[in-house]
Enzyme design. Structure first.
Site, PDB file in Angstrom:
ATOM      1  N   GLY A 306       0.820  -1.209   0.000  1.00  0.00           N
ATOM      2  CA  GLY A 306       0.000   0.000   0.000  1.00  0.00           C
ATOM      3  C   GLY A 306       0.851   1.253   0.000  1.00  0.00           C
ATOM      4  O   GLY A 306       0.555   2.239  -0.702  1.00  0.00           O
ATOM      5  N   ASP A 307       1.940   1.241   0.785  1.00  0.00           N
ATOM      6  CA  ASP A 307       2.859   2.385   0.833  1.00  0.00           C
ATOM      7  C   ASP A 307       3.520   2.596  -0.527  1.00  0.00           C
ATOM      8  O   ASP A 307       3.668   3.731  -0.992  1.00  0.00           O
ATOM      9  CB  ASP A 307       3.934   2.145   1.895  1.00  0.00           C
ATOM     10  CG  ASP A 307       3.344   1.761   3.239  1.00  0.00           C
ATOM     11  OD1 ASP A 307       2.364   2.400   3.648  1.00  0.00           O
ATOM     12  OD2 ASP A 307       3.852   0.815   3.867  1.00  0.00           O
TER      13      ASP A 307
END
Length: 382
Positions: A306-307
């Site tokens: 996600g990052d």
């Protein structure tokens, strides 16, 4: 034998006129001798931008800033990271249900639930006051000009409020600052953060964000598709969900009305596939351009994806400011190539990818980050 130059000679600068060399006297003060050199990222800024990234950090592995900084640098950005936490290793898929105001975080004194990952971790948590000190240091040295602010995991109310102050301060220096927010709160119906953060994100953070990149669960929390009533026994959120594409598109519209012009719901589980839904409202009051990208659902859990995805969306959307769908195609294609390489490498060493959380192969995938082969195309809604 070398001799040091005299004070006089050190003030003489060679010059040449019509083939004749001579020295001219250069006068300067003691203060100029001690002047700091210019900050080249400010004096000669990159064509892409200068990013302040406030996220978590691990010594080993790739999550938070470790997942975001390197890809953005590969795409040409100057990136200054502030680590909201510093851990020895990633915590796996972890529910943290405590106050993160502690300076030293020890698993044995935290109220948390491990779903996967290493058996333990050590490290420190930055509090709101310490974040303010770092920003004050930058401000006092005239270093607060940024084109972008990127934020990820934030575990406490005080720290999230401090981040909001940072947004205000950065925009006082550069009113055109782009704030890209990944509202990390949870996944698969479970919270990673205290419930109080949900209301702060919805009421204070969303209105000041330029781009928002929630997952399905976070989009539900921010838009009212899912209530904030917590079932104490299992820490599971209950009620309505995004179950169809029209729900995802409506969630984007609700978020646009609150503030951000760009919204990307990065993953929606639907009929055995993962769906990304993106939306760009180019003018307030107008209908947004919306699209979807269908991705394969990989039966494994990866840390830091996600990052990484949010960093790639920042990087490519700035290069293609009017084509969020193209930026999303590039970001998704990079991420999917990286995931396939990660899976293949775990299988190569005889490890079952489904048995634990997997560390992504970020460095080994740098060519896929710089020059992704677009295999996942956006389909525009009409």
């Amino acid at each position: 034998m070398l001799r040091s130059r005299s004070p006089l000679l050190s003030r003489l600068q060679p010059a040449r006129i019509s083939g004749i060399f001579f020295f001219r006297y250069i006068s300067f003060s003691k203060k100029s001798l001690m002047a700091a050199p210019p900050i080249l990222s400010l004096a000669l800024p990159s064509e892409t931008g200068r990013v302040l990234s406030i996220q978590s950090h691990t010594v080993q592995g790739y999550v938070g800033n470790k997942s975001a900084v390197f890809p953005l640098q590969l795409l040409g950005y100057d990136v200054d990271p502030i680590n909201s936490v510093q851990f020895s290793n990633h915590t796996g898929k972890l529910l943290i249900l405590h106050s993160n105001s502690l300076r030293t975080l020890k698993p044995e004194i935290c109220q948390l639930e491990y779903l996967a990952g290493y058996p333990t971790f050590k490290g420190q948590v930055l509090n709101g006051q310490q974040l303010g000190d770092l920003i004050a240091g930058l401000e006092e040295n005239n270093l607060l000009y940024y084109t972008h602010l990127l934020t990820g995991y934030i575990g406490s109310v005080s720290f999230l409020n401090a981040v909001l102050e940072v947004v205000h301060k950065l925009r006082s220096v550069n009113p055109k600052l782009t704030y890209v927010c990944d509202p990390v709160m949870g996944d698969d119906g479970k919270l990673y953060v205290p419930t109080e953060l949900v209301a702060i994100y919805r009421e204070k953070v969303v209105p000041v964000a330029s781009m928002l990149t929630p997952n399905q669960f976070e989009a539900e929390l921010l838009t009212g598709f899912r209530s904030c009533m917590l079932q104490e026994a299992r820490h599971v959120m209950s009620c309505g969900r995004i179950v169809a594409e029209k729900d995802g598109r409506e969630a984007c519209n609700i978020l646009h009305a609150s503030g951000p012009s760009k919204v990307v719901i990065t993953s929606i589980n639907m009929e055995g596939n993962l769906l990304l839904i993106g939306s760009h409202q180019k003018e307030k009051g107008h209908s947004p351009d919306q699209f979807k990208i269908v991705m394969p659902k990989i039966p494994a859990y990866f840390t830091g994806t996600g990052d990484l995805m949010t960093a790639l969306l920042l990087g490519w959307s700035n290069k293609y400011p009017d084509n969020l769908d193209k930026a999303a195609e590039l970001a998704v294609s990079s991420l999917q190539a990286l995931l396939q390489r990660t899976l293949a490498d775990y299988v190569k060493v005889g490890f079952s990818p489904q048995s634990s959380s997997l560390e992504i192969r970020l460095v080994q995938s740098q060519d896929d980050i710089r020059h992704p082969e677009v295999k996942y195309k956006a389909e525009r809604y009409t």
